[in-house]
Design an enzyme around this catalytic site. Sequence first.
Site, mmCIF file in Angstrom:
data_model
loop_
_atom_site.group_PDB
_atom_site.id
_atom_site.type_symbol
_atom_site.label_atom_id
_atom_site.label_comp_id
_atom_site.label_asym_id
_atom_site.label_seq_id
_atom_site.Cartn_x
_atom_site.Cartn_y
_atom_site.Cartn_z
ATOM 1 N N HIS A 70 -7.812 -7.382 -1.638
ATOM 2 C CA HIS A 70 -6.513 -6.717 -1.799
ATOM 3 C C HIS A 70 -6.012 -6.873 -3.239
ATOM 4 O O HIS A 70 -5.798 -7.984 -3.716
ATOM 5 C CB HIS A 70 -5.531 -7.358 -0.808
ATOM 6 N N HIS B 104 0.823 -1.212 0.000
ATOM 7 C CA HIS B 104 0.000 0.000 0.000
ATOM 8 C C HIS B 104 0.860 1.267 0.000
ATOM 9 O O HIS B 104 0.438 2.306 -0.516
ATOM 10 C CB HIS B 104 -0.913 0.026 1.222
ATOM 11 N N ASP C 155 -7.657 -1.747 -1.337
ATOM 12 C CA ASP C 155 -8.554 -2.718 -0.719
ATOM 13 C C ASP C 155 -9.967 -2.339 -1.139
ATOM 14 O O ASP C 155 -10.428 -1.221 -0.841
ATOM 15 C CB ASP C 155 -8.419 -2.698 0.806
ATOM 16 N N GLU D 92 -6.145 -12.412 0.743
ATOM 17 C CA GLU D 92 -7.160 -11.393 1.058
ATOM 18 C C GLU D 92 -7.982 -11.112 -0.198
ATOM 19 O O GLU D 92 -7.469 -10.516 -1.158
ATOM 20 C CB GLU D 92 -6.496 -10.110 1.561
#
Length: 252
Positions: A232, A152, A159, A229
């Site tokens: 993500h 990030h 996300d 995830e």
Amino acid sequence: MPGRAEGGASRNPRSLAASALAATILVAAIPPPAFADALPAGFVRLADVDPSIRQDIRYAGSDNFLHRKVNGYDAPVCILTERAAKALSAVQKAVAAGSLTLVVFDCYRPARAVADMGEWTREGGPPDPQWYSRVRRGDLIAKGYVGELSSHSRGSTVDVAIARTDRRSSPSPACGAVDADTLDFGTGFDCFDPMSETAHRGLSTEAAANRRMLVDAMRAGGFRNYAREWWHFTLANEPFAKQRFDFPITAD
């Protein structure tokens, strides 16, 4: 008594011109003030590229796994590299055809925020039934749920989930962020549990289909998914693949 006009009208015109020139040079030499919310070259606020994408930035408030604002989040605003923002806007246009919208939970994350999360895990504590019910806080890094470094911070990771534009409620997830408008993905954002793995078995048919739809839409836009995830995604051709940034997140 009578005298000369205030300021001295008898001063030499050449002297006046010289003083004015000196003042001009002095003012020009003073640098303009820097704006606190200026972004580095190559970064934009997502709302300036596509205001139709919903923003639900969880780390700017207390509704997240730390239960407080995270260091560096001075505003609930999504910032991305310009390339990532434009790619995400293309995905938004594609899903909008089905009366759906993207919802972003986190975008660019300052390096100071990543460090804050790491320090928080080292404080230790018991499991949290909403966010990490099967692991203790001190084990979140070792189990891979919280990273000591984060993609990030490079500015091209997001996300994201999908929601209905009619804001029709879905079942609230038992784990992770509760957002009643998003589709059923089996868990909420930031559920630190094996159920969050994108291809996790045991999901309902609807949740599994929604995950596939999200992955397919983001892949078509040039994003790759992180398999642990479902929410993500990182832009495949990100412009700052070997850099991390630490400027704070601010409003316009």
